[in-house]
Design a protein around this motif. Structure first.
Motif, mmCIF file in Angstrom:
data_model
loop_
_atom_site.group_PDB
_atom_site.id
_atom_site.type_symbol
_atom_site.label_atom_id
_atom_site.label_comp_id
_atom_site.label_asym_id
_atom_site.label_seq_id
_atom_site.Cartn_x
_atom_site.Cartn_y
_atom_site.Cartn_z
ATOM 1 N N ALA A 108 -2.464 2.607 -5.454
ATOM 2 C CA ALA A 108 -3.918 2.525 -5.240
ATOM 3 C C ALA A 108 -4.682 2.185 -6.528
ATOM 4 C CB ALA A 108 -4.427 3.820 -4.620
ATOM 5 N N PRO A 109 -4.395 2.860 -7.657
ATOM 6 C CA PRO A 109 -5.116 2.486 -8.874
ATOM 7 C C PRO A 109 -4.841 1.047 -9.321
ATOM 8 C CG PRO A 109 -4.094 4.631 -9.160
ATOM 9 C CD PRO A 109 -3.590 4.070 -7.870
ATOM 10 N N HIS A 142 -7.271 -4.660 -9.859
ATOM 11 C CA HIS A 142 -6.926 -6.063 -9.635
ATOM 12 C C HIS A 142 -8.042 -7.021 -10.035
ATOM 13 C CE1 HIS A 142 -6.273 -9.753 -7.218
ATOM 14 N NE2 HIS A 142 -5.057 -9.611 -7.715
ATOM 15 N N GLN A 159 -7.126 -1.089 -7.444
ATOM 16 C CA GLN A 159 -8.502 -0.942 -7.911
ATOM 17 C C GLN A 159 -8.765 -1.758 -9.173
ATOM 18 O OE1 GLN A 159 -9.082 3.268 -8.332
ATOM 19 N NE2 GLN A 159 -9.135 3.615 -6.134
ATOM 20 N N ARG A 196 0.846 -1.196 0.000
ATOM 21 C CA ARG A 196 0.000 0.000 0.000
ATOM 22 C C ARG A 196 0.883 1.249 0.000
ATOM 23 N NH1 ARG A 196 -4.942 -2.016 1.060
ATOM 24 N NH2 ARG A 196 -5.118 -3.845 2.363
#
Length: 118
Positions: A81-82, A87, A85, A31
């Motif tokens: 983060a994208p 995945h 999203q 993260r």
């Protein structure tokens, strides 16, 4: 974080290290703000040259996925983060491609071509 490589693969080791980090970011195992293990630690654990891991980390830095600072190491950026999203979409796409008999290389080539055209 567990970096995985296949020494028998035709894919260069640095690219495998970078792909492993990307996959961990996409799966949410890494993260934003997480520190990657030191290049020296990864090289020692994998039994590869330190410069191989540094090249992978530099590629990830060039992509914006990690920030590298002297004394601070490599830290995952907000660009993770994208990936996380996407995945589930990527998993669904790969399963669909497998069902259709497409190889991973063919799927990757198709995605690259479509992305280039858009």
């Amino acid at each position: 974080m567990l970096v995985r490589v296949d020494p028998g693969s035709d894919i260069p080791l640095f690219a495998q290290v970078a792909a492993s980090v990307r996959a961990d970011a996409a799966a949410g195992r890494l993260r934003p703000g997480d520190r990657l293990p030191s290049a020296r630690d990864v090289a020692g654990a994998l039994g590869v040259n330190l410069h191989t891991v540094l090249r992978a980390y530099q590629e990830l830095r060039d992509e914006g996925l990690v920030d590298m600072r002297r004394g601070r190491g490599a830290v995952v950026t907000d660009a993770a983060a994208p990936l996380a999203q996407l995945h589930d979409d990527v998993v669904a796409l790969t399963l669909r491609a497998r069902d259709l008999g497409l190889s991973p290389d063919m799927l990757a080539s198709l995605v690259k071509e479509i992305a280039r055209d858009r």
